[in-house]
Design an enzyme around this catalytic site. Structure first.
Site, PDB file in Angstrom:
ATOM      1  N   CYS A 183      10.607  25.387  -9.771  1.00  0.00           N
ATOM      2  CA  CYS A 183      11.669  24.426  -9.427  1.00  0.00           C
ATOM      3  C   CYS A 183      11.185  23.470  -8.337  1.00  0.00           C
ATOM      4  O   CYS A 183      11.469  22.277  -8.374  1.00  0.00           O
ATOM      5  CB  CYS A 183      12.916  25.152  -8.925  1.00  0.00           C
ATOM      6  SG  CYS A 183      13.678  26.237 -10.144  1.00  0.00           S
ATOM      7  N   CYS A 221      12.599  29.439  -6.235  1.00  0.00           N
ATOM      8  CA  CYS A 221      11.914  29.257  -7.518  1.00  0.00           C
ATOM      9  C   CYS A 221      10.727  28.300  -7.367  1.00  0.00           C
ATOM     10  O   CYS A 221      10.915  27.113  -7.124  1.00  0.00           O
ATOM     11  CB  CYS A 221      12.938  28.727  -8.526  1.00  0.00           C
ATOM     12  SG  CYS A 221      12.258  28.035 -10.024  1.00  0.00           S
TER      13      CYS A 221
END
Length: 117
Positions: free
Chosen positions: A42, A39
């Protein structure tokens, strides 16, 4: 039981096994970063989360949960988008925010959520 939160690492990595002891039974409020390796947002949030762990040490515990490795926890809390950052106090979720934000915005989120709790 191994404690992954050491002085050199302000952010502990929590698993399904350590969730209850690290998050639900914590004396401090706990800011949880639900994330995954793949991600992009993230990874952008990671350094901010680490800094919050240092800045708020002693007031708020900061932990990360890899959703790929701990799907049971992610499902239990209905994590559908990452990064999802949840705030727990006294074993209960008191607030959540989704998506990448600057460190200051997360700190404001934590402080205002705790003030209301």
């Amino acid at each position: 039981m191994e404690n992954t939160a050491t002085n050199s690492a302000p952010v502990a990595h929590v698993t399904t096994k350590s969730w209850d002891s690290e998050v639900l039974k914590s004396d401090l409020p706990v800011f949880v970063d639900f994330w995954a390796e793949w991600c992009g947002p993230c990874r952008m949030v990671g350094p901010a989360v680490e800094q919050i762990g240092k800045l708020m040490a002693g007031r708020v515990k900061v932990v990360k949960v890899n959703v790929d490795e701990n799907q049971e926890i992610a499902m239990r809390y209905g994590i559908q988008s990452i990064p999802s950052l949840l705030l727990f106090k006294g074993g209960k979720e008191i607030a959540r925010t989704i998506g990448a934000m600057p460190k200051e915005a997360y700190i404001k989120f934590i402080e205002s959520s705790l003030a209301k709790a």
